[in-house]
Scaffold this motif. Structure first.
Motif, PDB file in Angstrom:
ATOM      1  N   GLU A 100       9.144 -15.189  -3.017  1.00 23.06           N
ATOM      2  CA  GLU A 100       7.947 -15.264  -2.162  1.00 23.06           C
ATOM      3  C   GLU A 100       7.128 -13.981  -2.208  1.00 23.06           C
ATOM      4  O   GLU A 100       6.056 -13.906  -1.607  1.00 23.06           O
ATOM      5  CB  GLU A 100       8.351 -15.560  -0.710  1.00 23.06           C
ATOM      6  CG  GLU A 100       9.204 -16.810  -0.537  1.00 23.06           C
ATOM      7  CD  GLU A 100       8.527 -18.066  -1.072  1.00 23.06           C
ATOM      8  OE1 GLU A 100       7.290 -18.168  -0.986  1.00 23.06           O
ATOM      9  OE2 GLU A 100       9.255 -18.945  -1.584  1.00 23.06           O
ATOM     10  N   ALA A 101       7.607 -12.966  -2.907  1.00 19.06           N
ATOM     11  CA  ALA A 101       6.862 -11.713  -3.075  1.00 19.06           C
ATOM     12  C   ALA A 101       6.249 -11.686  -4.459  1.00 19.06           C
ATOM     13  O   ALA A 101       6.631 -12.446  -5.350  1.00 19.06           O
ATOM     14  CB  ALA A 101       7.789 -10.519  -2.888  1.00 19.06           C
ATOM     15  N   ASN A 102       5.266 -10.789  -4.641  1.00 17.05           N
ATOM     16  CA  ASN A 102       4.800 -10.568  -6.006  1.00 17.05           C
ATOM     17  C   ASN A 102       5.549  -9.364  -6.584  1.00 17.05           C
ATOM     18  O   ASN A 102       6.263  -8.653  -5.871  1.00 17.05           O
ATOM     19  CB  ASN A 102       3.282 -10.403  -6.066  1.00 17.05           C
ATOM     20  CG  ASN A 102       2.782  -9.189  -5.300  1.00 17.05           C
ATOM     21  OD1 ASN A 102       3.296  -8.084  -5.457  1.00 17.05           O
ATOM     22  ND2 ASN A 102       1.757  -9.377  -4.464  1.00 17.05           N
ATOM     23  N   VAL A 103       5.398  -9.150  -7.855  1.00 19.14           N
ATOM     24  CA  VAL A 103       6.169  -8.107  -8.533  1.00 19.14           C
ATOM     25  C   VAL A 103       5.857  -6.728  -7.963  1.00 19.14           C
ATOM     26  O   VAL A 103       6.759  -5.897  -7.790  1.00 19.14           O
ATOM     27  CB  VAL A 103       5.910  -8.158 -10.054  1.00 19.14           C
ATOM     28  CG1 VAL A 103       6.451  -6.905 -10.742  1.00 19.14           C
ATOM     29  CG2 VAL A 103       6.551  -9.407 -10.651  1.00 19.14           C
ATOM     30  N   ASP A 104       4.598  -6.454  -7.672  1.00 21.84           N
ATOM     31  CA  ASP A 104       4.241  -5.151  -7.109  1.00 21.84           C
ATOM     32  C   ASP A 104       4.948  -4.900  -5.785  1.00 21.84           C
ATOM     33  O   ASP A 104       5.412  -3.781  -5.514  1.00 21.84           O
ATOM     34  CB  ASP A 104       2.723  -5.057  -6.916  1.00 21.84           C
ATOM     35  CG  ASP A 104       1.976  -5.041  -8.237  1.00 21.84           C
ATOM     36  OD1 ASP A 104       2.598  -4.747  -9.275  1.00 21.84           O
ATOM     37  OD2 ASP A 104       0.761  -5.326  -8.228  1.00 21.84           O
ATOM     38  N   GLU A 105       5.035  -5.940  -4.952  1.00 20.76           N
ATOM     39  CA  GLU A 105       5.714  -5.791  -3.667  1.00 20.76           C
ATOM     40  C   GLU A 105       7.201  -5.527  -3.872  1.00 20.76           C
ATOM     41  O   GLU A 105       7.802  -4.709  -3.155  1.00 20.76           O
ATOM     42  CB  GLU A 105       5.513  -7.048  -2.828  1.00 20.76           C
ATOM     43  CG  GLU A 105       4.088  -7.219  -2.304  1.00 20.76           C
ATOM     44  CD  GLU A 105       3.887  -8.548  -1.604  1.00 20.76           C
ATOM     45  OE1 GLU A 105       3.120  -8.584  -0.619  1.00 20.76           O
ATOM     46  OE2 GLU A 105       4.490  -9.556  -2.044  1.00 20.76           O
ATOM     47  N   LEU A 106       7.796  -6.190  -4.827  1.00 27.34           N
ATOM     48  CA  LEU A 106       9.223  -5.972  -5.077  1.00 27.34           C
ATOM     49  C   LEU A 106       9.485  -4.563  -5.581  1.00 27.34           C
ATOM     50  O   LEU A 106      10.463  -3.922  -5.174  1.00 27.34           O
ATOM     51  CB  LEU A 106       9.730  -6.999  -6.087  1.00 27.34           C
ATOM     52  CG  LEU A 106       9.760  -8.454  -5.607  1.00 27.34           C
ATOM     53  CD1 LEU A 106      10.216  -9.382  -6.730  1.00 27.34           C
ATOM     54  CD2 LEU A 106      10.675  -8.607  -4.388  1.00 27.34           C
ATOM     55  N   VAL A 107       8.619  -4.072  -6.459  1.00 29.21           N
ATOM     56  CA  VAL A 107       8.785  -2.704  -6.955  1.00 29.21           C
ATOM     57  C   VAL A 107       8.657  -1.717  -5.803  1.00 29.21           C
ATOM     58  O   VAL A 107       9.430  -0.752  -5.695  1.00 29.21           O
ATOM     59  CB  VAL A 107       7.758  -2.404  -8.058  1.00 29.21           C
ATOM     60  CG1 VAL A 107       7.762  -0.920  -8.407  1.00 29.21           C
ATOM     61  CG2 VAL A 107       8.059  -3.245  -9.297  1.00 29.21           C
ATOM     62  N   ALA A 108       7.688  -1.954  -4.919  1.00 28.95           N
ATOM     63  CA  ALA A 108       7.514  -1.064  -3.774  1.00 28.95           C
ATOM     64  C   ALA A 108       8.739  -1.073  -2.868  1.00 28.95           C
ATOM     65  O   ALA A 108       9.142  -0.036  -2.321  1.00 28.95           O
ATOM     66  CB  ALA A 108       6.266  -1.472  -2.985  1.00 28.95           C
ATOM     67  N   LEU A 109       9.348  -2.235  -2.690  1.00 25.57           N
ATOM     68  CA  LEU A 109      10.551  -2.321  -1.873  1.00 25.57           C
ATOM     69  C   LEU A 109      11.722  -1.570  -2.520  1.00 25.57           C
ATOM     70  O   LEU A 109      12.557  -0.982  -1.835  1.00 25.57           O
ATOM     71  CB  LEU A 109      10.939  -3.785  -1.661  1.00 25.57           C
ATOM     72  CG  LEU A 109      10.146  -4.554  -0.601  1.00 25.57           C
ATOM     73  CD1 LEU A 109      10.436  -6.045  -0.704  1.00 25.57           C
ATOM     74  CD2 LEU A 109      10.497  -4.047   0.790  1.00 25.57           C
ATOM     75  N   LEU A 110      11.775  -1.596  -3.838  1.00 28.34           N
ATOM     76  CA  LEU A 110      12.862  -0.928  -4.548  1.00 28.34           C
ATOM     77  C   LEU A 110      12.738   0.586  -4.514  1.00 28.34           C
ATOM     78  O   LEU A 110      13.734   1.302  -4.542  1.00 28.34           O
ATOM     79  CB  LEU A 110      12.905  -1.397  -6.011  1.00 28.34           C
ATOM     80  CG  LEU A 110      13.446  -2.806  -6.260  1.00 28.34           C
ATOM     81  CD1 LEU A 110      13.135  -3.237  -7.683  1.00 28.34           C
ATOM     82  CD2 LEU A 110      14.952  -2.848  -6.007  1.00 28.34           C
ATOM     83  N   GLN A 111      11.502   1.062  -4.501  1.00 27.91           N
ATOM     84  CA  GLN A 111      11.269   2.502  -4.574  1.00 27.91           C
ATOM     85  C   GLN A 111      11.262   3.107  -3.174  1.00 27.91           C
ATOM     86  O   GLN A 111      10.532   2.676  -2.298  1.00 27.91           O
ATOM     87  CB  GLN A 111       9.954   2.787  -5.299  1.00 27.91           C
ATOM     88  CG  GLN A 111      10.031   2.366  -6.768  1.00 27.91           C
ATOM     89  CD  GLN A 111       8.716   2.483  -7.495  1.00 27.91           C
ATOM     90  OE1 GLN A 111       7.658   2.478  -6.871  1.00 27.91           O
ATOM     91  NE2 GLN A 111       8.776   2.612  -8.816  1.00 27.91           N
ATOM     92  N   ALA A 112      12.087   4.051  -2.951  1.00 31.54           N
ATOM     93  CA  ALA A 112      12.309   4.620  -1.617  1.00 31.54           C
ATOM     94  C   ALA A 112      11.019   5.128  -1.006  1.00 31.54           C
ATOM     95  O   ALA A 112      10.157   5.713  -1.670  1.00 31.54           O
ATOM     96  CB  ALA A 112      13.312   5.765  -1.712  1.00 31.54           C
ATOM     97  N   GLY A 113      10.898   4.901   0.298  1.00 31.15           N
ATOM     98  CA  GLY A 113       9.776   5.464   1.049  1.00 31.15           C
ATOM     99  C   GLY A 113       8.501   4.667   0.987  1.00 31.15           C
ATOM    100  O   GLY A 113       7.503   5.059   1.601  1.00 31.15           O
ATOM    101  N   GLN A 114       8.471   3.537   0.277  1.00 34.07           N
ATOM    102  CA  GLN A 114       7.242   2.750   0.193  1.00 34.07           C
ATOM    103  C   GLN A 114       7.361   1.509   1.061  1.00 34.07           C
ATOM    104  O   GLN A 114       8.409   0.869   1.119  1.00 34.07           O
ATOM    105  CB  GLN A 114       6.953   2.357  -1.258  1.00 34.07           C
ATOM    106  CG  GLN A 114       6.721   3.565  -2.161  1.00 34.07           C
ATOM    107  CD  GLN A 114       5.956   3.177  -3.418  1.00 34.07           C
ATOM    108  OE1 GLN A 114       5.163   2.259  -3.409  1.00 34.07           O
ATOM    109  NE2 GLN A 114       6.199   3.904  -4.490  1.00 34.07           N
ATOM    110  N   GLN A 115       6.255   1.160   1.716  1.00 29.13           N
ATOM    111  CA  GLN A 115       6.233   0.015   2.611  1.00 29.13           C
ATOM    112  C   GLN A 115       5.803  -1.238   1.837  1.00 29.13           C
ATOM    113  O   GLN A 115       4.958  -1.188   0.964  1.00 29.13           O
ATOM    114  CB  GLN A 115       5.246   0.260   3.761  1.00 29.13           C
ATOM    115  CG  GLN A 115       5.618   1.439   4.654  1.00 29.13           C
ATOM    116  CD  GLN A 115       6.890   1.175   5.432  1.00 29.13           C
ATOM    117  OE1 GLN A 115       7.093   0.068   5.913  1.00 29.13           O
ATOM    118  NE2 GLN A 115       7.735   2.188   5.553  1.00 29.13           N
ATOM    119  N   SER A 116       6.411  -2.349   2.169  1.00 26.84           N
ATOM    120  CA  SER A 116       6.018  -3.614   1.556  1.00 26.84           C
ATOM    121  C   SER A 116       6.561  -4.732   2.433  1.00 26.84           C
ATOM    122  O   SER A 116       6.964  -4.502   3.567  1.00 26.84           O
ATOM    123  CB  SER A 116       6.554  -3.715   0.129  1.00 26.84           C
ATOM    124  OG  SER A 116       6.025  -4.863  -0.504  1.00 26.84           O
ATOM    125  N   ALA A 117       6.575  -5.966   1.902  1.00 29.84           N
ATOM    126  CA  ALA A 117       7.000  -7.121   2.672  1.00 29.84           C
ATOM    127  C   ALA A 117       8.478  -7.016   3.036  1.00 29.84           C
ATOM    128  O   ALA A 117       9.313  -6.683   2.197  1.00 29.84           O
ATOM    129  CB  ALA A 117       6.741  -8.398   1.883  1.00 29.84           C
TER     130      ALA A 117
END
Length: 472
Positions: free
Chosen positions: A293-310
Motif C-alpha cells: 500500500e506504500a510507494n517505493v519512495d515511502e518504503l525507502v524513507a521508512l527504511l532509512q533512519a530518521g525519515q518520516q513516512s507512512a
C-alpha cells in the motif's frame, strides 16, 4: 474510458505511478512510428480506478461535434502533424515492420529480458544489508519501468496486425467474428526452462499473487486446438495474396502479445512485489503485505533512519479504503466522448491504420454487448471466481468459468474448463483467444454473469446466440 477488463478495482499507489510513467510514453512511441491518428493517451485515476483517453493529433481535446469531412480532408493534407503520420502510415503498410520486430523478439529480445529477470530473481533480498536492499528495491522498480514502457511500445506490433486484418476483412464484407477465426491456435513457443517463480499470475497490480505463492498448477490440454478458418474463399481472388500476408502477420502478433507481457510486465512486477514484501518484513510489519500500500519512495524513507513516512496504521487505512473503493460501481467512462474523425476523408494509408487501431481497441474491450466465440453449446457446473489461483483449487474438468476477465495467468485454469463466461472483453480479448485456441465455447461481455450466476449452478453456454442460462 475505464479499463475494467484489466483492472476491475482500485489500484495500489505504486502501480498507479508506474502506469503513468510508462503507458503514455510507450503508446505515443508506437503511434508516431506506425502512423496512428492520435498523439497518444492520457491516464487518470478516479478513486483509484484507471481511466484512459486518446489525445487528438491536432485541435482541441474536447469537441462538441465531429468536424465536417471537408475540414478533415483539408487538415489531413496540410497540417504538418497529419502529414507526418500519413508518411509513417504509408511506410508501415509498405514494410510491415512488425514482422521484423516479432522475429527479433522471439530470436533475441525475449532472452535478454529473461536474463535480466533471472539476475534479479537470483538475489536473496533477506541476505542484503539495508543499503544493498534499497539499491535492490530501486533496481526492481527500474526493471518494471523499462519493461512496462517496452510492453506498451510493442502494442503497435502485437495489436495493429490483428486490427488490420479485421479492418480489411470488414472492407471485403467479412464480419469481425469470422475474421477472428483465422487466428487459430497461436501459442508462444516454450524455451523448455522452468517457469519463473516470481511472475505475477492473478492480475497485474502489486497485490496480485506470483506463481510461487499459489498452489501447483493444473495440467494443460495436450490435444491441438481447432484448425484456423480459411478466409480465402470469402475474399476476391485479386486480394488473396494480401489476405495471406494479413493472416500470417496477425497469427504472429497473438503470441507476441502474451509472451512480451509475461517477460516485460508480469515477471518484473513480481520481482518488485517480492522486494516490497521483504521490505514489510524488514520494517517489522505484522502483515508484510501492508508494504504494497506504500510507494517505493515511502518504503525507502521508512527504511532509512530518521525519515518520516507512512506508518503501518496509515497503510492499513489505505488498504481498507482501497478495498471499499474497489467495490464502487465505477462508470465505464467519464467526460465527453472522444470524437473520431471521418476516416473516409483521410488519406488512404492514414485511414487504414486508423481503422486497424480502432478495430484492435474495440474488439479487445467489447462494446457492452454479449458476444459468443465458437458454435458448440456446453452444459456444465458454474464456477464463479475472480482469482485464478483460487480457481485452480476448485475447478473440475468441464466446469464453466464465470469471471470478470482473464489474462495469461488463467491459462492453466482454462485448460480444464468446458466453457468461459466473462463480464467484459471482446473478440480480441485474452478470453476469446484462449477459447478459440482450446476449442471451447465462450460468451464474453455478459455484464450480469457474476451476479446472476453462482457457483454450483448448472448452466448452458450458447455461443451462437451469446446466451448463458441456468439449466432446469
Amino acid at each position: 474510458m475505464r479499463l475494467a477488463d484489466h483492472f476491475p478495482g482500485a489500484l495500489t499507489p505504486e502501480y498507479q505511478r508506474i502506469y503513468v510513467e510508462t503507458a503514455p510514453a510507450g503508446m505515443a512511441d508506437y503511434m508516431a512510428r506506425y502512423g496512428v491518428l492520435a498523439q497518444g493517451i492520457d491516464v487518470g485515476f478516479v478513486h483509484g480506478h484507471l481511466y484512459i483517453t486518446p489525445v487528438p493529433l491536432a485541435g482541441p481535446r474536447e469537441m462538441k461535434r465531429t468536424p465536417p469531412n471537408a475540414l478533415v480532408w483539408l487538415m489531413s493534407r496540410l497540417h504538418p502533424a497529419f502529414r507526418r503520420r500519413t508518411r509513417a502510415a504509408r511506410q508501415t503498410l509498405a514494410e510491415r515492420p512488425w514482422r521484423a520486430v516479432t522475429k527479433h523478439w522471439f530470436d533475441v529480445e525475449r532472452f535478454q529480458w529473461k536474463q535480466r529477470n533471472e539476475q534479479l530473481e537470483a538475489v536473496e533480498p533477506a541476505s542484503l544489508t539495508t543499503d544493498e536492499f534499497v539499491a535492490h528495491l530501486h533496481d526492481c522498480r527500474i526493471l518494471v519501468i523499462q519493461g512496462y514502457r517496452r510492453h506498451f511500445e510493442l502494442h503497435g506490433d502485437d495489436l495493429l496486425p490483428v486490427g488490420l486484418l479485421i479492418a480489411r476483412c470488414h472492407e471485403w464484407g467479412i464480419e469481425a467474428a469470422v475474421a477472428a477465426q483465422a487466428l487459430g491456435s497461436a501459442t508462444p513457443p516454450s524455451d523448455g526452462t522452468a517457469e519463473p517463480a516470481w511472475q505475477i499470475l492473478t492480475g497485474y497490480d502489486l497485490d496480485s499473487l506470483a506463481r510461487c505463492e499459489l498452489s501447483p498448477r493444473g495440467a494443460h490440454r495436450t490435444e491441438p486446438g481447432p484448425a484456423p478458418l480459411d478466409l480465402g474463399p470469402l475474399v476476391p481472388p485479386q486480394h488473396r495474396e494480401e489476405l495471406d500476408q494479413l493472416v500470417a502477420d496477425a497469427r504472429a502478433a497473438v503470441p507476441l502479445r502474451d509472451d512480451n507481457g509475461a517477460m516485460t510486465g508480469a515477471w518484473p512486477m513480481g520481482l518488485l512485489r517480492r522486494a516490497m514484501l521483504d521490505c514489510g518484513r524488514r520494517l517489522g510489519f505484522a502483515d508484510p503485505t501492508l508494504a504494497i500500500e506504500a510507494n517505493v519512495d515511502e518504503l525507502v524513507a521508512l527504511l532509512q533512519a530518521g525519515q518520516q513516512s507512512a506508518s503501518p496504521g496509515d497503510l492499513e487505512r489505505r488498504r481498507d479504503d482501497r478495498t471499499k473503493l474497489s467495490l464502487l460501481d465505477a462508470p465505464p467512462s467519464l467526460g465527453p466522448d472522444f470524437l473520431i474523425p471521418p476516416l473516409t476523408a483521410l488519406p488512404r494509408a492514414l485511414a487504414l491504420i486508423g481503422a486497424a487501431q480502432l478495430a484492435s481497441a474495440d474488439h479487445m474491450l467489447g462494446d457492452g454487448h454479449a458476444i459468443g466465440v465458437g458454435d458448440v453449446i456446453h452444459v456444465g457446473r458454474a464456477l464463479v471466481v475472480d482469482d485464478p489461483g483460487h480457481a485452480l483449487e476448485l475447478i473440475e474438468p468441464g466446469d464453466v468459468i464465470v469471471t470478470t476477465f482473464t489474462c495469461p495467468s488463467w491459462n492453466a485454469v482454462l485448460a480444464s474448463a468446458g466453457a468461459i463466461v466473462t463480464t467484459t472483453g471482446g473478440l480480441l480479448s485474452h478470453a476469446a483467444i484462449l477459447a478459440r485456441e482450446l476449442g471451447i465455447p465462450a460468451v464474453l461481455g455478459d455484464v450480469t454473469a457474476t451476479t446472476r450466476l453462482t457457483t454450483g449452478m448448472t448452466v448452458t453456454v450458447d455461443p451462437t446466440n451469446a446466451r448463458v442460462v441456468v439449466s432446469s
